[in-house]
Design an enzyme around this catalytic site. Structure first.
Site, short mmCIF file in Angstrom:
data_model
loop_
_atom_site.label_atom_id
_atom_site.label_comp_id
_atom_site.label_asym_id
_atom_site.label_seq_id
_atom_site.Cartn_x
_atom_site.Cartn_y
_atom_site.Cartn_z
N GLU A 71 49.21 49.23 65.04
CA GLU A 71 48.39 49.53 63.85
C GLU A 71 48.75 50.90 63.27
OE1 GLU A 71 47.13 47.06 62.76
OE2 GLU A 71 46.88 45.83 64.54
N PRO A 131 40.99 30.14 39.60
CA PRO A 131 40.94 29.99 41.05
C PRO A 131 39.55 29.56 41.53
CG PRO A 131 41.36 32.28 40.41
CD PRO A 131 41.33 31.48 39.17
N PRO A 132 39.46 29.04 42.74
CA PRO A 132 38.18 28.56 43.24
C PRO A 132 37.15 29.68 43.30
CG PRO A 132 39.96 28.12 44.83
CD PRO A 132 40.55 28.88 43.71
N GLY A 133 35.93 29.33 43.03
CA GLY A 133 34.83 30.28 43.20
C GLY A 133 34.65 31.24 42.05
#
Ligand code: NHX
Ligand code: ZN
Length: 688
Positions: free
Chosen positions: A457, A234-236
């Site tokens: 929430e 994956p990127p990064g």
């Protein structure tokens, strides 16, 4: 082309002999010269009889004879010019001249003498005569000079574009690869020490460096050196960093390029660049070629040619395939490539002999994140008591790049608050910032809205707490952040395999906000759109990817190859309808379940909601006080326990080893000392 240079040779005298500034200077000088020598006079061509008439009328001041060309030019006096109806130009103050071809049989000097005799009789001044013999060259220069200059200029321009190591653009240069070349002197100063985590990937990639450093160790045993390795993840996650580390450690030239550098509007350019890149690499062998984002060219070739597709990209890919494993040998060239979509790549590219090995660079695990944090915290002045392991635990699912961002953001936040060092709160604020966006306390929210947000929430919090696979809650907030008005924050658990029930519980928790609105407010609002989007996606993949629905069990309609089927689906209309029905049913079931849980725990929900309205942010422990401890142990806790147990075991082993080492025979001096120190029988002094 330059001759290959010997290692000892001086590489510095590669500068072109005439550089561009000299070229400009020469051109400017030539233009001045042209202007200076230019015949800036007003000329009238006449025939010889008229010329003679003018001469005998005393209209000439002087005559220039170009004997080589058989031309005579007579410079007119002021009256002469008037008589010939010519005017001196005001601007250039040029001479007015008459020009004529000299009849070949005439002797010019005799003629002029005759004219002068006539003039003398009339009492007029004589005409002076000059002879110009070398005008030929001047004339040739005058006519051909500009063309030569333009030709020279273009030659030097093209030379300059193709020259230089940077390989600048330019129309003469489209087929050249644009690889950045690093070698010993200008390599990136990244080493394997700078790469935290990625233990397995590092082993593989370190081996590649070994191949280049001493290949005979492998070839002696009959092993072939791999042609290339594909870094997938994956990127990064540090694919480019790994490649840079290889460059930093290998001590061989390193050619770096991005897949998109091959892509150009013009036909054939991509393939030409691939050829050029490999040519360059072979010249420099042994060396490493790194192609970042290789999916730009390496995407699977389309199946049906009628679609047209992207022929240019396919040509580029074909060229790359032949270069990597063609008849030509490219010994000593190892190709590294990075992508985050290995499944999209053309299968031909992944076959042995091309990218024989794939190295998976995954998102960092807990222990990796600790290492990564330690690398990035080296340059950050942080609080001595900072618990790095706790930080790593709070950043589940973060990539290396995200962690770097957290560290930097934390330092920025601390600096904004004029702190002397970066502390825990700054890191928490940084993580919140990166995950949720900027806090927007200035947003105006009415009490009624606040109540609705808190209801929503609190619904999330209650239901996730009460389901088996609900992620452990970190905090609940109704402070607006980014696009959201409120949020329940969880520490996502790292699971390798997700049980079906976990997917259902996740959906249930996500729908709980909307469910709470319906139960306690009597109506629902638009705010839950994001929750619904995520829920529907999960439900869809449950049916279409994981084959977990009752009506379509064990079927996967996912296309992981990324190859499009055109506009056709790989299933019938009936199946499409069934999928929709199953998705709808699953979402509805979980919504009803969420409402049920909320009704059962209504009093607790309301307590959480009121606490939220009052405090705006509440934490895990506050919720625990209201809902009681969770029935199910969280996986994260389990992992921590496991790690601790492993640690304890290791320590125990180490202790045993240490004791054994101590028990071994030692030198007499030590033997003398030891009984005094370690004798358990000796009571402490103060008991006497
Ligand atoms: C709006 N925002 O757009 C307002 C400002 C139901 C109390 N008119 O579900 O904030 O309504 O549990 C990523 C993250 C859209 C993408 C949040 C896209 C939020 C968030 C809409 C709470 N918490 N909804 C939630 C919320 C909204 C939205 C998002 C996103 C609300 C809800 C946003
Ligand atoms: Zn929500």
């Amino acid at each position: 082309m330059f001759q290959p240079q010997k290692p000892g040779g001086n590489r510095n005298n590669r500068r072109p002999l005439i550089n561009m500034y000299w070229m400009y200077a020469i051109i400017v000088l030539c233009l001045f010269g042209l202007y200076y020598f230019q015949d800036n006079s007003t000329v009238k061509e006449v025939d010889w009889t008229d010329f003679e008439k003018a001469a005998t009328a005393g209209e000439f001041e002087k005559i220039t004879v170009f004997s080589a060309n058989g031309i005579a030019e007579g410079f007119l006096t002021e009256q002469g010019a008037k008589a010939q109806h010519m005017h001196r130009s005001d601007i250039s103050d040029a001479d007015c001249k008459l020009k004529a071809n000299i009849p070949s049989n005439d002797k010019v000097q005799d003629k002029i003498d005759a004219w002068n005799a006539v003039l003398a009789q009339q009492g007029k001044p004589e005409i002076a005569v000059t002879y110009d013999k070398g005008s030929d060259l001047m004339r040739i220069f005058y006519y051909f000079g500009p063309i030569v200059l333009i030709a020279l200029f273009m030659y030097f321009m093209s030379k300059r574009m193709s020259g230089g190591s940077g390989g600048a653009g330019g129309i003469f240069n489209v087929g050249k690869s644009r690889a950045k070349v690093f070698d010993k002197n200008n390599g990136p100063d990244v080493t394997f020490k700078d790469v935290a985590g990625l233990a397995e990937a590092k082993v593989e990639i370190e081996e590649i460096v070994e191949f280049l450093k001493n290949p005979q160790r492998y070839t002696e045993l009959g092993a072939k050196i791999p042609k290339g390795a594909l870094l997938v993840g994956p990127p990064g996650t540090g694919k480019t960093l790994l490649a840079k580390a290889v460059a930093g450690e290998a001590n061989v030239p390193f050619l770096s390029m991005s897949g998109s550098d091959f892509v150009e509007m013009f036909v054939g350019v991509g393939a030409a660049r691939v050829r050029d890149l490999f040519k360059q690499a072979k010249e420099k062998a042994p060396c490493i070629v790194f192609i970042d984002e290789i999916d730009a060219v390496g995407r699977a070739r389309g199946k049906n040619p009628s679609m047209g597709g992207n022929d240019e990209r396919e040509n580029t890919l074909n060229q790359m395939l032949t270069e990597m494993d063609g008849f030509g040998s490219n010994n000593g060239v190892i190709i590294l490539a990075a992508t985050n979509r290995a499944d999209m790549l053309d299968k031909a590219l992944l076959r042995p002999g091309r990218f024989d090995r794939q190295i998976f660079v995954d998102l960092p695990e807990l222990s990796d994140r600790v290492e990564i944090f330690n690398v990035h915290l080296r340059n950050i002045k942080c609080n001595a008591g900072l618990n790095v392991e706790q930080l790593a635990r709070q950043t589940q699912g973060f990539s290396g790049a995200d962690i770097a961002n957290v560290c930097n953001e934390a330092a920025l936040i601390a600096a904004r608050n004029n702190k002397k060092e970066v502390d825990w709160d700054d890191f928490m604020a940084a993580i919140d910032r990166i995950v949720g966006g900027l806090e927007k306390r200035s947003r105006v929210i009415t009490d009624e809205e606040k109540f609705a947000i808190a209801t929503h929430e609190a619904g999330h919090a209650t239901v996730t707490w009460m389901t088996q696979y609900g992620n452990p809650l970190v905090k609940v907030t109704i402070v607006p952040r980014g696009r959201a008005l409120g949020a329940a924050w969880y520490a996502p658990e790292a699971r390798q395999i997700i049980p079906k029930q976990a997917l259902l519980d996740t959906m249930c928790g996500m729908l709980a906000g909307r469910a709470a609105e319906e139960v306690f407010l009597g109506q629902v609002g638009t705010g839950a759109s994001d929750d619904l989007e995520k829920t529907t996606k999960i439900a869809r993949s449950l049916v279409m990817v994981y084959g977990m629905s009752e009506k379509l069990p064990n079927l996967n309609y996912n296309d992981s190859t990324g190859q499009d089927y055109g506009f056709t689906r790989p299933y019938s209309e009936d199946t499409a309808r069934t999928i929709d029905e199953e998705v709808t049913r699953i979402v509805n079931e979980q919504y009803e379940r969420a409402k049920e849980i909320i009704r059962v725990h209504a009093s607790q929900h309301n307590k959480i909601r009121d606490m939220l309205v009052e405090r705006e942010v509440i934490f895990h422990d506050d919720v625990e006080l209201i809902l009681g401890p969770r029935k199910w142990k969280s996986r994260t806790d389990e992992i921590i326990e496991l790690t601790k147990r492993d640690e304890a075991k290791r320590k125990e082993k180490q202790d045993v080893k240490d004791r054994l080492e101590k028990a071994q025979p030692v030198t007499p001096e030590e033997v003398k000392e030891e009984p005094e120190d370690d004798d358990p029988g000796t009571p402490p002094p103060f008991t006497h």
